[in-house]
Enzyme design. Structure first.
Site, PDB file in Angstrom:
ATOM      1  N   GLU A  50       0.833  -1.203   0.000  1.00  0.00           N
ATOM      2  CA  GLU A  50       0.000   0.000   0.000  1.00  0.00           C
ATOM      3  C   GLU A  50       0.864   1.248   0.000  1.00  0.00           C
ATOM      4  OE1 GLU A  50      -0.971   1.943   3.353  1.00  0.00           O
ATOM      5  OE2 GLU A  50      -0.992   0.239   4.737  1.00  0.00           O
ATOM      6  N   LYS A 184      -4.661  -2.402  14.114  1.00  0.00           N
ATOM      7  CA  LYS A 184      -4.075  -1.271  14.817  1.00  0.00           C
ATOM      8  C   LYS A 184      -4.633  -1.175  16.228  1.00  0.00           C
ATOM      9  CE  LYS A 184      -3.537   1.062  10.395  1.00  0.00           C
ATOM     10  NZ  LYS A 184      -4.115   2.020   9.441  1.00  0.00           N
TER      11      LYS A 184
END
Length: 698
Positions: A50, A184
């Protein structure tokens, strides 16, 4: 082939402009870097990366150096990196050094999620792709493994705000493996795992424990439903998911390396402080993550940035290893599937077919005359065709094991046709991300007469000499090689040159009048053993060689036969046998005389011979019985080849072809799914066979 007058014009084939996704319309919004395209075409491992980590995850110059380091790590493991980003409205799969630097230096770059792709591409904007957008682009390009830092998830308080990352829904609908350091730690990990379960996403921790990692920390207090210990186990999991065609992703959670995990507690305390500050300042949505990362980096005096870089490096290493293991396993699986069927070894390929593969749309009107410029009543059906594909399909259903060499795009049409062709050996089919799979649309009236045909066949030009040369070993061992007219002239010349040197029998199916001339533009045609033209294609062949040919074919059968014999004579100086299809007039077989008929068996060497022709009348098929006229000729050719390889006599071979063509006409598919050896065996199918007509050729 051209079995009926109403079908004869139609079976001069193929194509149509295909509907593509927004990524692949005429603007070519998806651009695959040459190194990535080459690796995918050669079935080598590729790892998608990404780019929001470049545009929003780290400050300059750490973002640029980290991006380059990650790509270098992937290469060191033996895979090709493919960083995904949007530049000037184009989705790039694989970025150059200059493009990486442009993203790293551009402060106004957007954060592009799946939902943003139509907007940024329509406006010509630039941005870094999130996990969801990267997954979508990577999958469209044909990449199976994607490495990132950590995925998004359900935000804290998400049960009230419904703030759920698009990464999770993308994992539920896109079949790609995502290698990350878990979720996360600023998110609600428990609810994220529950949501992934609801989406049908297989989640596995990579390593000795099932503990699910929380980005900076190897432990989150939650466990994964699965565990894989090494790259081989991870690759096997991904391969199984792909084979099951579940259309959902796999999440592989890789804990942060032990040497950097010690700072986890310090970072977690900083995260809590940053979350409180974000809440106090009213920061929400997509702005939360970059704010938290920057604040945490400041509070930990750079330790979180170091840990972030370390876990991304580790993910890249693990992802590269998994991609290599997956590539190896997929290659081995394909090899096993091509050599075994239900536990029984398949015979070595005795025939190689090189040609086109299409998705066909057949629209049949309910009236004799179709009115253009307005909607007509009728029916539309989709099927899978292409001259080469049809012939290989026919041979496969008749007990042969042909190797099929072709080219498609890496789009939804390709996925559909390859799934349909699972009974065939398609290991020679090249899938190209930047190409459209060939498509064809035919509009026919209720009598079966072609009114209009549209085709998009550009991908067939990718069946190049260079690509086909990779299969030279199979070409040299084959009893027969079949070429269709869709492939480039240079490829035809290459195969014919091999045939001349190694005495290989080559069958040329001209496909249509325009393409019939291809082998005859040089001396390549002198290496052909068989050709199966209709009368118009036979005229083209003669004109290309400078021989006279009528501009308009005769209408009476007797005159048609005389013209066909006369046009066949000059070609038979070098071609072993011609199978001339005459539409409603039947089939004319021309070649070497043998025991009152034509010798169809492959020749071992050229020699002086006496020539003759045998005419076989067509089988009657009514307009009401005719369902699809796009594969009758290919069915005839495939069954003829099968009979020749079975060393059957000429009458049996031709009758097998006629029976196969009749099955095709009565089926909604170009090659009838009911086609079997028994269904075309003249000794088992009740049928009156008029005596064929024999003629000498002077």
């Amino acid at each position: 082939m051209r079995m009926l007058k109403r079908a004869s014009a139609f079976i001069l084939r193929r194509g149509m402009a295909t509907f593509q996704s927004s990524f692949c319309k005429s603007g070519r919004l998806l651009r695959v870097h040459p190194s990535v395209s080459k690796a995918l075409a050669e079935n080598k491992p590729v790892v998608a990366l990404e780019s929001t980590i470049i545009t929003h995850g780290m400050p300059y110059p750490h973002n640029l150096s980290t991006a380059k380091q990650v790509e270098a790590i992937v290469r060191a493991e033996g895979a090709t990196p493919a960083t995904v980003g949007v530049i000037d409205g184009n989705v790039h799969v694989g970025l150059s050094s200059e493009e990486l630097e442009r993203l790293a230096l551009r402060p106004g770059s957007l954060k592009v999620s799946h939902r943003d792709l139509p907007y940024v591409t329509s406006k010509g904007l630039t941005g870094g792709t999130t996990v969801s957008a990267t997954m979508a682009a990577a999958h469209r390009a044909g990449i199976r493994v994607f490495v990132t830092g950590g995925i998004g998830g359900v935000h804290r308080g998400g049960e009230n705000s419904l703030d759920i990352s698009a990464d999770l829904t993308e994992l539920g609908r896109t079949p790609i493996a995502v290698v990350s350091a878990g979720v996360k730690s600023i998110l609600d990990i428990g609810r994220t795992l529950e949501f992934l379960e609801t989406q049908g996403v297989c989640v596995a921790t990579y390593g000795p424990s099932r503990s699910f990692p929380a980005f900076f920390s190897p432990q989150s207090g939650f466990t994964s439903p699965c565990r894989v210990a090494n790259p081989e186990e991870a690759a096997a999991l991904i391969a199984s998911a792909l084979s099951l065609d579940l259309q959902s992703g796999v999440l592989l959670a890789v804990p942060i390396p032990d040497e950097h995990a010690a700072a986890g507690q310090l970072i977690e305390e900083a995260i809590q402080a940053a979350l409180s500050e974000a809440s106090a300042k009213g920061i929400t949505g997509r702005d939360v993550t970059p704010f938290i990362l920057q604040t945490v980096n400041e509070l930990t005096e750079g330790k979180s940035l170091q840990a972030n870089i370390a876990l991304i490096h580790n993910n890249a290493k693990v992802g590269g290893q998994i991609a290599c293991a997956l590539s190896k396993q997929m290659t081995e699986r394909k090899s096993r599937s091509n050599t075994h069927h239900h536990g029984k070894p398949l015979p070595d390929p005795d025939i190689v077919v090189i040609g086109g593969i299409n998705v066909d749309f057949i629209a049949k009107g309910k009236t004799k005359e179709l009115l253009f410029g307005q909607t007509n009543p009728g029916s539309v059906c989709q099927s899978f065709g292409g001259v080469g594909r049809n012939i290989a399909d026919s041979l496969s259903r008749l007990g042969r094991s042909p190797l099929f060499i072709s080219a498609t795009g890496a789009d939804s049409h390709s996925q559909a046709v390859m799934k349909y062709c699972k009974h065939m050996d398609t290991s020679g089919v090249l899938r190209l991300p930047e190409q459209n799979t060939a498509t064809y649309c035919a509009v026919i009236n209720e009598s079966g007469e072609l009114s209009l045909g549209l085709g998009d066949m550009e991908v067939h030009q990718q069946i190049t000499q260079q690509y086909v040369s990779q299969f030279e070993k199979q070409l040299l061992s084959a009893t027969l090689v079949c070429l269709d007219g869709n492939i480039p002239v240079s490829t035809i010349d290459y195969v014919c040159s091999i045939a001349r040197k190694h005495n290989i029998n080559v069958w040329y199916e001209p496909t249509d009048s325009d393409k019939a001339s291809k082998p005859f533009l040089s001396d390549a045609w002198k290496s052909l053993s068989y050709a199966s033209p209709n009368l118009a294609e036979l005229c083209t062949m003669n004109k290309t060689l400078g021989f006279p040919a009528p501009d308009a074919p005769p209408s009476a059968l007797e005159e048609i036969l005389n013209v066909a014999v006369a046009l066949s004579r000059p070609l038979l100086e070098h071609v072993h046998c011609l199978v001339v299809t005459l539409g409603a007039g039947g089939v004319l077989v021309c070649g070497e005389h043998d025991a009152g008929s034509v010798n169809l068996q492959p020749r071992k060497q050229k020699r002086k011979r006496q020539l003759c022709a045998v005419h076989y009348p067509a089988l009657t098929v009514t307009a009401e019985e005719t369902m699809n006229v796009s594969g009758a000729g290919d069915s005839l050719a495939g069954a003829l080849m099968a009979g020749i390889l079975q060393q059957r006599d000429t009458d049996s071979c031709v009758r097998m072809g006629l029976l196969a063509a009749r099955l095709s006409l009565a089926s909604s598919h170009p090659i009838s799914p009911t086609l079997t050896s028994d269904s075309v065996d003249p000794n088992k199918v009740p049928q009156y066979w008029p005596k064929p007509r024999f003629m000498w050729i002077n």
